[in-house]
Design a protein around this motif. Sequence first.
Motif, PDB file in Angstrom:
ATOM      1  N   ASP A   1      48.753  42.042  24.745  1.00 15.68           N
ATOM      2  CA  ASP A   1      47.239  42.349  24.472  1.00 15.68           C
ATOM      3  C   ASP A   1      46.279  41.356  25.000  1.00 15.68           C
ATOM      4  OD1 ASP A   1      45.197  43.334  23.160  1.00 15.68           O
ATOM      5  OD2 ASP A   1      45.327  42.103  21.253  1.00 15.68           O
ATOM      6  N   THR A   2      46.288  41.561  26.242  1.00 17.84           N
ATOM      7  CA  THR A   2      45.330  40.622  27.273  1.00 17.84           C
ATOM      8  C   THR A   2      44.825  41.485  28.424  1.00 17.84           C
ATOM      9  OG1 THR A   2      47.353  40.180  28.885  1.00 17.84           O
ATOM     10  CG2 THR A   2      46.956  38.604  26.842  1.00 17.84           C
ATOM     11  N   ASN A   3      43.771  40.833  28.850  1.00 17.12           N
ATOM     12  CA  ASN A   3      42.910  41.412  30.024  1.00 17.12           C
ATOM     13  C   ASN A   3      42.765  40.487  31.063  1.00 17.12           C
ATOM     14  OD1 ASN A   3      41.426  43.804  28.481  1.00 17.12           O
ATOM     15  ND2 ASN A   3      41.189  42.086  26.964  1.00 17.12           N
ATOM     16  N   ALA A  49      31.684  28.722  33.317  1.00 19.12           N
ATOM     17  CA  ALA A  49      31.608  29.914  34.224  1.00 19.12           C
ATOM     18  C   ALA A  49      31.066  31.005  33.533  1.00 19.12           C
ATOM     19  CB  ALA A  49      33.224  29.794  34.553  1.00 19.12           C
ATOM     20  N   ASN A  50      30.581  32.017  34.240  1.00 21.59           N
ATOM     21  CA  ASN A  50      30.609  33.494  33.824  1.00 21.59           C
ATOM     22  C   ASN A  50      31.427  34.254  33.886  1.00 21.59           C
ATOM     23  OD1 ASN A  50      27.550  32.965  33.361  1.00 21.59           O
ATOM     24  ND2 ASN A  50      27.168  32.840  35.319  1.00 21.59           N
ATOM     25  N   TYR A  51      31.926  35.160  32.785  1.00 21.65           N
ATOM     26  CA  TYR A  51      33.054  35.871  32.763  1.00 21.65           C
ATOM     27  C   TYR A  51      32.788  37.279  33.024  1.00 21.65           C
ATOM     28  CZ  TYR A  51      35.661  31.503  31.965  1.00 21.65           C
ATOM     29  OH  TYR A  51      36.374  30.426  32.271  1.00 21.65           O
ATOM     30  N   TYR A  52      33.672  38.146  33.581  1.00 25.22           N
ATOM     31  CA  TYR A  52      33.454  39.644  33.657  1.00 25.22           C
ATOM     32  C   TYR A  52      35.140  40.062  33.402  1.00 25.22           C
ATOM     33  CZ  TYR A  52      29.366  38.362  36.265  1.00 25.22           C
ATOM     34  OH  TYR A  52      28.015  37.947  36.935  1.00 25.22           O
ATOM     35  N   ARG A  53      34.822  41.048  32.497  1.00 26.04           N
ATOM     36  CA  ARG A  53      36.197  41.657  32.153  1.00 26.04           C
ATOM     37  C   ARG A  53      36.441  42.868  33.004  1.00 26.04           C
ATOM     38  NH1 ARG A  53      37.120  43.286  25.902  1.00 26.04           N
ATOM     39  NH2 ARG A  53      35.453  44.715  26.521  1.00 26.04           N
ATOM     40  N   ILE A  92      42.143  46.682  39.514  1.00 27.61           N
ATOM     41  CA  ILE A  92      41.342  46.054  38.358  1.00 27.61           C
ATOM     42  C   ILE A  92      39.946  45.861  38.854  1.00 27.61           C
ATOM     43  CG2 ILE A  92      41.229  43.894  37.002  1.00 27.61           C
ATOM     44  CD1 ILE A  92      43.912  43.266  37.880  1.00 27.61           C
ATOM     45  N   ILE A  93      38.845  46.555  38.328  1.00 31.69           N
ATOM     46  CA  ILE A  93      37.591  46.795  38.863  1.00 31.69           C
ATOM     47  C   ILE A  93      36.735  45.854  37.973  1.00 31.69           C
ATOM     48  CG2 ILE A  93      35.733  48.002  38.979  1.00 31.69           C
ATOM     49  CD1 ILE A  93      37.763  50.530  39.286  1.00 31.69           C
TER      50      ILE A  93
END
Length: 468
Positions: A341-343, A361-365, A374-375
């Motif tokens: 259950d992770t990304n 940091a800035n995070y993008y899923r 992975i986009i």
Amino acid sequence: MKKLSTLKIIVFLIHLQCVMAQNPANVSGCSIWKKQTTSKIVTDKKETNLVDFLNFNEGVSFSKDEQLIVSKSKLKSSFTLFVVFKSIEDKEKDIVKYKVGREELKITNKQTQSTNGLEYSKYDAKSGVILEYSANLNGVKNANICSLFFGDNLNKDNDSSQNQEQKTTIFEFIFYPRILTETEKLKVESYLSIKYGVSLIGEKNYLSSTGTKVWNFKDNKSFNKNVTGIAKDEKSDLFQKQSLNSSQDNIHIGFGTLDSISKLNKENKENIENETFLVWGNNNGNVVFKKDETDKESLIKKINRVWKIQKTQVNDKNEINTFLIVNDSLFSSQAESKKEDTNIWLAVSSNSSDVFDYVNANYYRGEITQEGKIIFKNIVWDKDKNGSDTFTFIKAPDLFMNYELIEQNCNLSQNGRIKIKVEGGVLPFVLNIQHNGVVTTLDKNSREFEIETPTSGNYDWFYIVYNG
């Protein structure tokens, strides 16, 4: 005589084309510049023949007996040439032959053979090669012509093998009838490297057509592995809108949105401001996701590989948006992540030091596609306008947090603090902290906040609950 006349006509057309065109990397004096300029129809068969393409650019089509002849008056007994090619041939095949007087240079898919001898064993011809070669032939007498022969590009052994798959492709050939300076050579090499995704070998800066350092080797000494870039530099006739390093390091970055992606760079419709460069490289760290040994309760797994991206832009007030695509083969444990259950998250930090700043940091899923890619969308680089960022990837749940412990400063009468940043989910959050067996519950309506720690002891763990 008939054949010689035909060759003269070919030379005239090529010379006319070069005079009318601008010079590569704004370095004057080019007499031959061969590259693919017209659009081709990409068929299904063409798409599967990967040797035809290098970093979303097509190779040049040469006829079997094509030759270029340059008179000695144009040559002036000295020259500098550049050639970009790709070859999956197992056997050694000629690519370019040069001969004037008794001097001979032969470039094959395996090595460069000349009277002085020069090899490029550090390059992998299957991934792509950028070759620069200079010579001063003042000692050659009574030499009237210089003949550059491009070998049979399709590598056909006989006319009956017309359907044989192409195994060697020349992507660009540049010829100067003089010795270029080191700066001029580096400008042309930088142009070719960014266009074709082939990293330069050695301790080299990357230069724009104006001589600006768009990648500084010394400043980026920890991140000089697989240097790649995207850029618009009109004086170089360079507009590389999307790039994937020829070593197949699986990081694909492009200007604009995912809608801009095309199979060919020239078909990408994105447009940006001139003299804009984004160049990146990595520290060659491993890409196995592991938990931090000092924080075994954390749900976050990290890799050791970190990338640095350097931005060069005339108007640094303009934000640069890109997409980033990663093939899941980059991560050796990616198959396991699909069961968890992770990304996969992209982390971007404005801190360019060797130690990555996860807290700020800035995070993008990322979104995992059916093709195993992975986009990451709408990434904004260099928000603080300092000219560079670092980035890496983590594996984490939909909702997670990073924290930093700030110790008590008795001299300034300041208590210790815990700096917390929450990623994912929707505000507000309920934060539970356990300290010396006592659980404290806090409601938070902000993703970034600090908690004072007036007493010493162990903060065993803390966790967040989505309350939106």
